[in-house]
Design a protein around this motif. Structure first.
Motif, PDB file in Angstrom:
ATOM      1  N   GLY A  65      27.957  18.362  13.834  1.00 42.78           N
ATOM      2  CA  GLY A  65      29.373  18.193  14.139  1.00 42.78           C
ATOM      3  C   GLY A  65      29.823  16.749  13.960  1.00 42.78           C
ATOM      4  N   ILE A  66      31.114  16.549  14.049  1.00 38.90           N
ATOM      5  CA  ILE A  66      31.675  15.207  13.874  1.00 38.90           C
ATOM      6  C   ILE A  66      32.951  15.076  14.685  1.00 38.90           C
ATOM      7  CG2 ILE A  66      32.887  15.927  11.767  1.00 38.90           C
ATOM      8  CD1 ILE A  66      31.560  12.391  12.581  1.00 38.90           C
ATOM      9  N   SER A  67      33.060  13.966  15.416  1.00 43.05           N
ATOM     10  CA  SER A  67      34.295  13.644  16.145  1.00 43.05           C
ATOM     11  C   SER A  67      34.927  12.423  15.501  1.00 43.05           C
ATOM     12  CB  SER A  67      33.997  13.350  17.623  1.00 43.05           C
ATOM     13  OG  SER A  67      33.558  14.514  18.289  1.00 43.05           O
ATOM     14  N   LEU A  68      36.214  12.470  15.282  1.00 46.73           N
ATOM     15  CA  LEU A  68      36.934  11.336  14.701  1.00 46.73           C
ATOM     16  C   LEU A  68      37.500  10.466  15.815  1.00 46.73           C
ATOM     17  CD1 LEU A  68      38.963  13.017  11.807  1.00 46.73           C
ATOM     18  CD2 LEU A  68      36.861  11.679  11.625  1.00 46.73           C
ATOM     19  N   ASN A  69      37.047   9.229  15.869  1.00 43.85           N
ATOM     20  CA  ASN A  69      37.604   8.282  16.834  1.00 43.85           C
ATOM     21  C   ASN A  69      38.818   7.609  16.205  1.00 43.85           C
ATOM     22  OD1 ASN A  69      35.627   8.729  18.853  1.00 43.85           O
ATOM     23  ND2 ASN A  69      34.186   7.473  17.690  1.00 43.85           N
ATOM     24  N   VAL A  70      39.914   8.370  16.143  1.00 42.12           N
ATOM     25  CA  VAL A  70      41.098   7.910  15.416  1.00 42.12           C
ATOM     26  C   VAL A  70      41.891   6.925  16.260  1.00 42.12           C
ATOM     27  CG1 VAL A  70      43.187   8.637  14.229  1.00 42.12           C
ATOM     28  CG2 VAL A  70      41.190  10.123  14.243  1.00 42.12           C
ATOM     29  N   PRO A  71      42.146   5.726  15.748  1.00 43.47           N
ATOM     30  CA  PRO A  71      42.945   4.765  16.506  1.00 43.47           C
ATOM     31  C   PRO A  71      44.394   5.233  16.637  1.00 43.47           C
ATOM     32  CG  PRO A  71      41.722   3.694  14.722  1.00 43.47           C
ATOM     33  CD  PRO A  71      41.647   5.171  14.486  1.00 43.47           C
ATOM     34  N   GLU A  72      45.028   4.811  17.707  1.00 51.42           N
ATOM     35  CA  GLU A  72      46.456   5.034  17.869  1.00 51.42           C
ATOM     36  C   GLU A  72      47.205   3.918  17.145  1.00 51.42           C
ATOM     37  OE1 GLU A  72      47.418   5.250  21.952  1.00 51.42           O
ATOM     38  OE2 GLU A  72      46.364   7.131  22.300  1.00 51.42           O
ATOM     39  N   GLN A  73      48.289   4.282  16.502  1.00 44.24           N
ATOM     40  CA  GLN A  73      49.114   3.293  15.824  1.00 44.24           C
ATOM     41  C   GLN A  73      50.268   2.905  16.732  1.00 44.24           C
ATOM     42  OE1 GLN A  73      49.555   5.713  12.119  1.00 44.24           O
ATOM     43  NE2 GLN A  73      49.267   3.757  11.112  1.00 44.24           N
ATOM     44  N   GLU A  74      50.444   1.615  16.921  1.00 45.07           N
ATOM     45  CA  GLU A  74      51.575   1.104  17.680  1.00 45.07           C
ATOM     46  C   GLU A  74      52.565   0.477  16.721  1.00 45.07           C
ATOM     47  OE1 GLU A  74      49.690   0.045  22.041  1.00 45.07           O
ATOM     48  OE2 GLU A  74      50.014  -1.582  20.612  1.00 45.07           O
TER      49      GLU A  74
ATOM     50  N   PRO B 185      34.747  38.164  15.260  1.00 49.21           N
ATOM     51  CA  PRO B 185      35.801  37.358  14.640  1.00 49.21           C
ATOM     52  C   PRO B 185      35.342  36.754  13.325  1.00 49.21           C
ATOM     53  CG  PRO B 185      34.774  36.162  16.448  1.00 49.21           C
ATOM     54  CD  PRO B 185      34.202  37.552  16.475  1.00 49.21           C
ATOM     55  N   ASP B 186      36.242  36.674  12.369  1.00 47.32           N
ATOM     56  CA  ASP B 186      35.944  36.067  11.085  1.00 47.32           C
ATOM     57  C   ASP B 186      37.178  35.299  10.605  1.00 47.32           C
ATOM     58  OD1 ASP B 186      34.754  35.354   8.709  1.00 47.32           O
ATOM     59  OD2 ASP B 186      35.269  37.245   7.710  1.00 47.32           O
ATOM     60  N   PRO B 187      37.111  33.962  10.496  1.00 45.65           N
ATOM     61  CA  PRO B 187      35.931  33.123  10.765  1.00 45.65           C
ATOM     62  C   PRO B 187      35.701  32.924  12.261  1.00 45.65           C
ATOM     63  CG  PRO B 187      37.791  31.747  10.187  1.00 45.65           C
ATOM     64  CD  PRO B 187      38.257  33.159  10.013  1.00 45.65           C
ATOM     65  N   ALA B 188      34.506  32.410  12.604  1.00 43.54           N
ATOM     66  CA  ALA B 188      34.175  32.209  14.012  1.00 43.54           C
ATOM     67  C   ALA B 188      33.763  30.775  14.324  1.00 43.54           C
ATOM     68  CB  ALA B 188      33.047  33.154  14.413  1.00 43.54           C
ATOM     69  N   ILE B 189      33.638  29.949  13.302  1.00 42.95           N
ATOM     70  CA  ILE B 189      33.101  28.601  13.483  1.00 42.95           C
ATOM     71  C   ILE B 189      34.172  27.552  13.210  1.00 42.95           C
ATOM     72  CG2 ILE B 189      31.369  26.937  12.664  1.00 42.95           C
ATOM     73  CD1 ILE B 189      30.163  29.206  14.220  1.00 42.95           C
ATOM     74  N   HIS B 190      34.130  26.497  13.976  1.00 44.45           N
ATOM     75  CA  HIS B 190      34.935  25.312  13.697  1.00 44.45           C
ATOM     76  C   HIS B 190      34.002  24.317  13.025  1.00 44.45           C
ATOM     77  CE1 HIS B 190      37.410  21.761  14.218  1.00 44.45           C
ATOM     78  NE2 HIS B 190      38.382  22.493  14.702  1.00 44.45           N
ATOM     79  N   SER B 191      34.255  24.016  11.742  1.00 44.88           N
ATOM     80  CA  SER B 191      33.278  23.243  10.971  1.00 44.88           C
ATOM     81  C   SER B 191      33.092  21.831  11.510  1.00 44.88           C
ATOM     82  CB  SER B 191      33.700  23.193   9.499  1.00 44.88           C
ATOM     83  OG  SER B 191      34.942  22.518   9.344  1.00 44.88           O
ATOM     84  N   ALA B 192      34.124  21.225  12.099  1.00 47.87           N
ATOM     85  CA  ALA B 192      33.961  19.875  12.641  1.00 47.87           C
ATOM     86  C   ALA B 192      33.153  19.885  13.938  1.00 47.87           C
ATOM     87  CB  ALA B 192      35.321  19.226  12.876  1.00 47.87           C
ATOM     88  N   VAL B 193      33.273  20.956  14.712  1.00 52.44           N
ATOM     89  CA  VAL B 193      32.482  21.097  15.934  1.00 52.44           C
ATOM     90  C   VAL B 193      31.086  21.618  15.600  1.00 52.44           C
ATOM     91  CG1 VAL B 193      32.386  22.208  18.216  1.00 52.44           C
ATOM     92  CG2 VAL B 193      34.584  21.504  17.263  1.00 52.44           C
TER      93      VAL B 193
ATOM     94  N   LEU C  15      39.657  32.081  19.120  1.00 48.50           N
ATOM     95  CA  LEU C  15      38.893  30.886  18.788  1.00 48.50           C
ATOM     96  C   LEU C  15      39.733  29.916  17.979  1.00 48.50           C
ATOM     97  CD1 LEU C  15      35.507  32.485  17.626  1.00 48.50           C
ATOM     98  CD2 LEU C  15      36.160  31.761  19.934  1.00 48.50           C
ATOM     99  N   ARG C  16      39.404  28.652  18.101  1.00 44.70           N
ATOM    100  CA  ARG C  16      39.937  27.621  17.210  1.00 44.70           C
ATOM    101  C   ARG C  16      38.943  27.484  16.063  1.00 44.70           C
ATOM    102  NH1 ARG C  16      44.443  25.245  15.242  1.00 44.70           N
ATOM    103  NH2 ARG C  16      44.347  22.953  15.154  1.00 44.70           N
ATOM    104  N   THR C  17      39.383  27.710  14.830  1.00 43.28           N
ATOM    105  CA  THR C  17      38.474  27.757  13.693  1.00 43.28           C
ATOM    106  C   THR C  17      38.900  26.769  12.617  1.00 43.28           C
ATOM    107  OG1 THR C  17      39.753  29.627  12.811  1.00 43.28           O
ATOM    108  CG2 THR C  17      37.785  30.143  14.100  1.00 43.28           C
ATOM    109  N   LEU C  18      37.927  26.341  11.827  1.00 42.52           N
ATOM    110  CA  LEU C  18      38.194  25.403  10.735  1.00 42.52           C
ATOM    111  C   LEU C  18      37.182  25.648   9.633  1.00 42.52           C
ATOM    112  CD1 LEU C  18      39.702  22.855   9.647  1.00 42.52           C
ATOM    113  CD2 LEU C  18      37.890  21.489  10.713  1.00 42.52           C
ATOM    114  N   PRO C  19      37.652  25.995   8.414  1.00 43.74           N
ATOM    115  CA  PRO C  19      36.709  26.176   7.303  1.00 43.74           C
ATOM    116  C   PRO C  19      36.202  24.827   6.811  1.00 43.74           C
ATOM    117  CG  PRO C  19      38.967  26.410   6.533  1.00 43.74           C
ATOM    118  CD  PRO C  19      39.045  26.257   8.024  1.00 43.74           C
ATOM    119  N   ASN C  20      35.143  24.877   6.019  1.00 44.86           N
ATOM    120  CA  ASN C  20      34.665  23.646   5.397  1.00 44.86           C
ATOM    121  C   ASN C  20      35.733  23.083   4.473  1.00 44.86           C
ATOM    122  OD1 ASN C  20      32.058  23.648   6.571  1.00 44.86           O
ATOM    123  ND2 ASN C  20      31.372  25.175   5.074  1.00 44.86           N
TER     124      ASN C  20
END
Length: 480
Positions: free
Chosen positions: A210-219, A334-342, A264-269
């Protein structure tokens, strides 16, 4: 998953605020709540459906930006006597206030999600609930869905429980204050354990791919009539806090999959084209990305305090745009069942004050743990929920995209005619004279049109700014 977050600081920025008001009108963003909704919210705030269970003896704390008052989550962390950890995670019980089929419920289905603008937000629920009676504010007794997750010494979830109860937060912490307490060793054990558990969960995330994005906030800062973009880089505590939410979302998905009813929250590759565009953005920002290095490994190596890395992390959010929701009932797979980032089944369940679907998943999980049938209203609306959420997400994405365009036009409005270094990151297949350029400084993305030659995809070129109009959210470049 992260969104581009923008906040206005400094002077009032009257011109940009006027453009943002026009944007709300153009996008038909919901304005004030109808009188019937406000009246129902006032009544619900005074007469919530309270549970019999009481967990106010647990000293919860919340972690949010300093100005936040719509507090969805509170937590308490402890070591287990036999080893491992116990996570108590309280989620605001919006269903204690929103009656199915009522005016509040209908309005929430119309709004779907809280919308974020640089100068404010458009909430899902009236403030009397989202910033008052339903919010897990400190020193206030509130109804909540209380998750209890027992972890082994490596941070893996062993047992899960969730039920309705009353909770009481003892402290409202912000990320800077929490990080300082952890770094200086002055944090009490329930706070200090966030670092221990967070790091364990990050290691497990890496292990499963998995991957988490540490996205900065823009001011957006205005100075002497000109705008500039600045980044607020996330702290380690931001990521550790996010890991608690991700862990709960994964546990909720497992509960619903076990019962055969849920969403589910899902995300394809990501498609190859999106990754290719991201590689060109990396080149534009002078970020070394060898072809043998996977995307997840590159992202983990980035430092969000560095402007180029911060801008690249913003671009990475484009890979999350294919996310959606998958509903299932009657034991169907469910199809799809996976969140690719998680890299696992996952659902949204920890932000019911700001997102409609979380009220549904909370109800389904409480029923699953109790061995009870899920509420009829939740099951009846489940099939339509993915489309409802998709409509709301599209509007939220449009708001985000248009706000970014407005701000970038405002940043560049006094620099028309100047030249910049940039890289062509996209060229239209049928219009090779039209494409997208990513500037190195300032780190903005804009349309480029060539009068004579095809644009050199993936190459660094000098470009001239030919238009920048905040009123139309338009910036345009030409090869210099």
């Amino acid at each position: 998953m992260p969104r581009r977050q923008m906040h206005m600081t400094g002077a009032d920025g009257a011109a940009l605020r006027a453009a943002l008001r026009e944007l709300r009108t153009k996008l038909e963003v919901p304005a004030e709540f109808p009188e019937a909704v406000l009246a129902e919210a006032e009544h619900a705030a005074a007469h919530p459906r309270l549970p019999d269970s009481d967990s106010t003896d647990i000293p919860f704390f919340t972690i949010d930006p300093p100005t936040s008052v719509d507090l969805d989550q509170a937590m308490h962390l402890a070591k287990r006597p036999a080893g491992g950890y116990r996570v108590h995670y309280a989620i605001a019980d919006v269903a204690a206030f929103v009656a199915p089929g009522g005016a509040l419920d209908a309005e929430a289905h119309r709004r779907v999600t809280t919308l974020y603008f640089p100068d404010g937000r458009v909430p899902l629920h009236p403030a009397v609930l989202s910033e008052g009676a339903a919010s897990l504010l400190p020193d206030q007794t509130r109804p909540a869905l209380l998750w209890r997750l027992d972890l082994d010494p490596d941070g893996r979830v062993e047992t899960v429980d969730v039920r309705r109860t009353l909770v009481r937060s003892r402290a409202k912490l912000d990320y800077d204050r929490l990080q300082k307490a952890i770094d200086t060793g002055t944090a009490e054990e329930p706070l200090a354990l966030l670092a221990d558990i967070g790091r364990l969960r990050e290691a497990l995330e890496q292990e499963r791919g998995g991957i988490s994005l540490n996205v900065p906030e823009q001011e957006i800062v205005e100075h002497d009539g000109r705008y500039a973009l600045a980044y607020r880089a996330p702290l380690p505590a931001d990521g550790w806090n996010a890991q608690i939410s991700l862990m709960t979302g994964m546990a909720a998905a497992d509960l619903m999959l076990a019962t055969g009813t849920g969403v589910l929250r899902t995300l394809p590759n990501a498609p190859d084209g999106a990754v290719g565009r991201l590689r060109r953005a990396a080149k534009a920002l002078r970020i070394d990305w060898p072809h043998h290095v996977p995307y997840a490994e590159l992202v983990r190596s980035l430092d969000p305090h560095r402007p180029a890395h911060a801008a690249f992390l913003q671009e990475c959010t484009a890979l999350l745009r294919g996310a959606g929701y998958t509903a299932f009932t009657g034991g169907d797979s469910p199809d799809p069942a996976i969140h690719s980032a998680v890299a696992a089944p996952y659902t949204h369940c920890t932000a019911p004050l700001r997102r409609l679907v979380d009220r549904y998943t909370g109800e389904l999980c409480v029923a699953a743990v109790a061995g009870a049938e899920p509420p009829p209203w939740a099951v009846a609306n489940l099939a339509a929920l993915p489309d409802t959420m998709a409509d709301g997400s599209r509007l939220a994405n449009t708001v985000e995209r248009e706000c970014v365009d407005l701000v970038e036009a405002a940043v560049l409005k006094d620099r028309v005619g100047e030249t910049f270094e940039g890289t062509v990151i996209d060229v239209k297949d049928r219009e090779p004279l039209v494409g997208t350029v990513h500037l190195e400084d300032p780190a903005v993305v804009g349309r480029i049109e060539s009068a004579a030659r095809d644009l050199p995809l993936g190459e660094r070129i000098r470009v001239r700014l030919t238009a920048a109009d905040p009123g139309t959210a338009k910036i345009l470049f030409a090869p210099a």
